[in-house]
Write a protein that holds these residues in place. Structure first.
Motif, short mmCIF file in Angstrom:
data_model
loop_
_atom_site.label_atom_id
_atom_site.label_comp_id
_atom_site.label_asym_id
_atom_site.label_seq_id
_atom_site.Cartn_x
_atom_site.Cartn_y
_atom_site.Cartn_z
N GLN A 11 0.92 -1.63 0.13
CA GLN A 11 -0.26 -0.27 0.16
C GLN A 11 0.87 1.12 -0.28
OE1 GLN A 11 -2.49 -2.04 3.26
NE2 GLN A 11 -3.98 -0.37 2.07
N HIS A 56 0.89 -9.36 4.86
CA HIS A 56 -0.39 -7.99 4.91
C HIS A 56 -1.13 -8.29 2.73
CE1 HIS A 56 -2.38 -4.85 6.56
NE2 HIS A 56 -2.85 -5.58 5.05
N TRP A 57 -0.70 -9.50 2.67
CA TRP A 57 -1.90 -9.77 1.35
C TRP A 57 -1.22 -9.41 0.17
CZ3 TRP A 57 -6.65 -5.98 2.18
CH2 TRP A 57 -7.36 -5.99 3.37
N ASN A 72 -2.32 -10.21 7.95
CA ASN A 72 -3.04 -9.80 8.72
C ASN A 72 -4.19 -10.11 8.40
OD1 ASN A 72 -3.89 -6.80 9.21
ND2 ASN A 72 -4.41 -6.83 6.70
N GLU A 73 -5.66 -10.61 9.36
CA GLU A 73 -6.76 -10.24 8.65
C GLU A 73 -6.71 -11.48 7.98
OE1 GLU A 73 -8.75 -6.73 7.05
OE2 GLU A 73 -8.28 -5.96 9.06
N ASN A 80 -7.69 -5.33 14.02
CA ASN A 80 -7.99 -4.58 13.29
C ASN A 80 -9.41 -3.97 14.00
OD1 ASN A 80 -5.70 -4.69 12.68
ND2 ASN A 80 -5.38 -5.16 10.87
N TYR A 117 -12.70 -1.33 12.45
CA TYR A 117 -12.97 -0.15 12.18
C TYR A 117 -14.71 0.89 12.46
CZ TYR A 117 -8.62 0.31 9.91
OH TYR A 117 -7.48 0.00 9.45
N TRP A 124 -18.53 2.95 6.00
CA TRP A 124 -18.70 1.81 7.20
C TRP A 124 -19.05 3.07 8.21
CZ3 TRP A 124 -12.90 0.34 6.51
CH2 TRP A 124 -12.84 -0.57 5.62
N GLU A 161 -5.06 -1.82 14.35
CA GLU A 161 -5.31 -0.86 12.89
C GLU A 161 -6.65 -0.18 13.59
OE1 GLU A 161 -6.04 -2.39 9.48
OE2 GLU A 161 -4.08 -3.13 9.09
N TRP A 204 -5.00 3.66 12.32
CA TRP A 204 -4.89 3.02 10.10
C TRP A 204 -5.01 4.51 9.78
CZ3 TRP A 204 -2.54 -0.30 7.35
CH2 TRP A 204 -1.86 -0.14 6.08
N GLU A 206 -5.74 1.96 -0.98
CA GLU A 206 -6.15 1.21 -1.19
C GLU A 206 -7.40 0.00 -1.62
OE1 GLU A 206 -7.45 0.74 2.28
OE2 GLU A 206 -9.38 0.11 2.01
N TRP A 207 -6.04 -0.57 -1.83
CA TRP A 207 -6.91 -2.27 -3.01
C TRP A 207 -7.86 -1.84 -3.89
CZ3 TRP A 207 -2.94 -4.46 -0.91
CH2 TRP A 207 -2.93 -4.94 0.47
N PHE A 253 -7.31 7.70 3.54
CA PHE A 253 -6.85 6.65 5.70
C PHE A 253 -6.35 7.95 6.03
CE2 PHE A 253 -9.84 3.37 3.58
CZ PHE A 253 -10.83 2.95 5.12
C1 BGC Z 1 -6.65 -3.85 6.12
C2 BGC Z 1 -5.91 -2.55 5.70
C3 BGC Z 1 -6.64 -1.89 5.27
C4 BGC Z 1 -8.13 -1.07 6.59
C5 BGC Z 1 -8.92 -0.03 5.25
C6 BGC Z 1 -7.88 -3.31 6.72
O1 BGC Z 1 -9.37 -4.56 6.78
O2 BGC Z 1 -5.27 -3.72 6.68
O3 BGC Z 1 -4.79 -3.02 4.64
O4 BGC Z 1 -6.01 -0.71 4.05
O5 BGC Z 1 -8.48 -2.04 6.38
O6 BGC Z 1 -9.83 -0.66 4.55
#
Ligand code: BGC
Length: 456
Positions: free
Chosen positions: A21, A122-123, A166-167, A292, A294, A325, A352, A400, A407-408, A416
């Motif tokens: 990222q 991390h992916w 990660n996740e 993490n 959110y 979200w 995060e 984060w 952002e993927w 962010f």
């Molecule tokens: C991930 C991050 C991502 C963030 C915001 C998390 O799920 O670890 O890579 O950028 O959320 O979507």
């Protein structure tokens, strides 16, 4: 819960990022391609055709970024290591230049008084391993453990906090069930296999760490507390399924040694009977849980929502972020207390927490006013204090993210960062949220006892 806010002096205050990222230069100095390199370079998979080719150019600007962290007063930093920089084809020959980059990064952090927390995955799976089935191939546990051991040998004398994955939920759900993230599969039969191999890989890396390392290793999961939309039995059952799927699918095997039984109902005939001996490795002691957080979900039954038959209900009075979200800080306290109660009070870091809101592409007069993000941070740091008051064993908080970044599948369209990045010229500008965070850190949270003040 009304005690004045004050965090202990040794509490970790950091920010989090991930390799693909922010780094850019994904193929530099002998690195191999990852699945994200391929995903981004396949048309129509990522918004606006964005890629991580340049990202925040952190691979070349890491010293500037570390100076920024230091100027904000952070005493910790969570980053991830790119597997295909270390092992360009995922296994076999080590690329010294890749290891050297992370060594330089870690040394620069330590020179600036910043504690590193390194995430191994991390992916960004090496593409060469995806060619061999990626997270569906049972051999991945050995591949991952070998990679992890290489990194531990090089850096464990300086890195004291390690995260395996990660996740894993997002890897499975986005990568193998719904296909919105690399490698982009949409397959109900693959998803449970990916889950299990992710967990086996986690276990194998923890075993490797016990042989090679001396400090702390844990796993990072994304958690969203689920609250039923009504007392209706169908809504309550949907909520339990959603909770099992997202919140317990990984923590139960790691911390209790078994999968939640609801997974059989969710995946149906796609959920296999896994060998009991696999859980010896999956369910071995870890040193911390990384959370993490959110948002939350208010959940109702929805027969059309595949495969969960559960869907979130939009809350009329709430504020929603740019990624859709709901802002709900109480959920962070709730989820931390839930971990304490369900899993026997493990050590926790919030690895995060943050929000995407619209921030203009260009800073005005070296200022980016992001009041919604400031408020989000204010509420969530207050929420972690409440969790500590409830005796949750929480030792650190990572915002984060340090920088606006890739952002993927959203490309660069969602910001962010607490530091603004102008992607035309790579200029960094701390937003008001960064300045606010720096006050939180400097006062060990005491600033939160005061009424919100203007930052200028
Ligand atoms: C991930 C991050 C991502 C963030 C915001 C998390 O799920 O670890 O890579 O950028 O959320 O979507």
């Amino acid at each position: 819960m009304n005690r004045k806010i004050e965090f202990p002096a040794e509490f970790l205050w950091g920010s989090a990022t991930s390799a693909y990222q922010i780094e850019g230069s994904p193929l530099a100095d002998g690195a191999g391609p990852s699945i994200w390199q391929r995903f981004c370079h396949t048309p129509n998979l990522v918004r606006d055709g964005d890629t991580g080719d340049v990202a925040c150019d952190h691979y070349r600007r890491y010293r500037e970024d570390i100076a920024l962290m230091r100027s904000l007063g952070m005493n910790a930093y969570r980053f991830s290591i790119s597997w295909s920089r270390i092992l360009p084809t995922g296994r076999g020959t080590v690329n010294r230049a890749g290891l050297d980059f992370y060594e330089r990064l870690v040394d620069a952090l330590l020179q600036n008084g910043i504690e590193p927390m390194a995430t191994l995955y991390h992916w960004d799976l090496p593409a060469a391993l995806d060619d061999r089935g990626g997270w569906l191939n049972p051999d991945i546990a050995h591949w991952f453990a070998d990679y992890a051991a290489t990194v531990f040998r090089k850096l464990d004398d300086r890195v004291k906090l390690w995260a395996t994955l990660n996740e894993p939920w997002v890897v499975m759900d986005g990568g193998y069930l719904h296909g919105v993230l690399a490698p982009g599969h949409r397959n109900r039969f693959e998803a449970p296999i990916a889950t299990h191999q992710l967990l086996r890989a986690h276990g194998a890396a923890v075993s490797a760490y016990r042989a090679e390392g001396k400090h702390r290793i844990g796993i990072v999961v994304n958690l969203e507390p689920k609250y039923p939309a009504s007392d209706d039995a169908a809504d309550r059952a949907a909520t339990v399924r959603a909770d099992a799927y997202m919140n317990r699918q990984y923590l139960d095997p790691v911390l209790l040694g078994r999968y939640p039984e609801e997974l059989t109902e969710i995946f149906g005939d796609a959920w296999p009977a896994w060998p009991a001996e696999d859980f010896k490795s999956i369910h071995q002691p870890i040193d911390f849980v990384g959370v993490n957080y959110y948002t939350r979900n208010v959940t109702r039954f929805d027969a059309t929502a595949w495969p969960l038959r559960a869907a979130p209900v939009r809350q009329k009075q709430a504020i929603y972020t740019e990624t859709g979200w709901e802002v709900f800080a109480q959920g962070l306290t709730d989820v931390l207390v839930w971990i304490k109660e369900r899993y026997g009070n493990p050590r926790i870091y919030v690895t995060e927490n943050g929000a995407a809101f619209f921030d203009p592409p260009t800073a005005t007069n070296d200022r980016v006013a992001d009041p919604l993000r400031v408020d989000y941070m204010r509420q969530h740091v207050t929420a972690i204090h409440a969790a500590r008051e409830a005796r949750v064993d929480l030792h650190g908080y990572f915002a984060w993210s340090l920088l606006d970044n890739f952002e993927w599948s959203h490309g660069y369209s969602k910001r962010f960062g607490i530091v603004h990045v102008d992607f035309e010229n790579q200029k960094r500008t701390p937003k008001d949220s960064a300045r606010f965070y720096s006050q939180v850190i400097a006062t060990r949270g005491r600033v939160l006892n005061e009424a919100p003040a203007r930052l200028d």
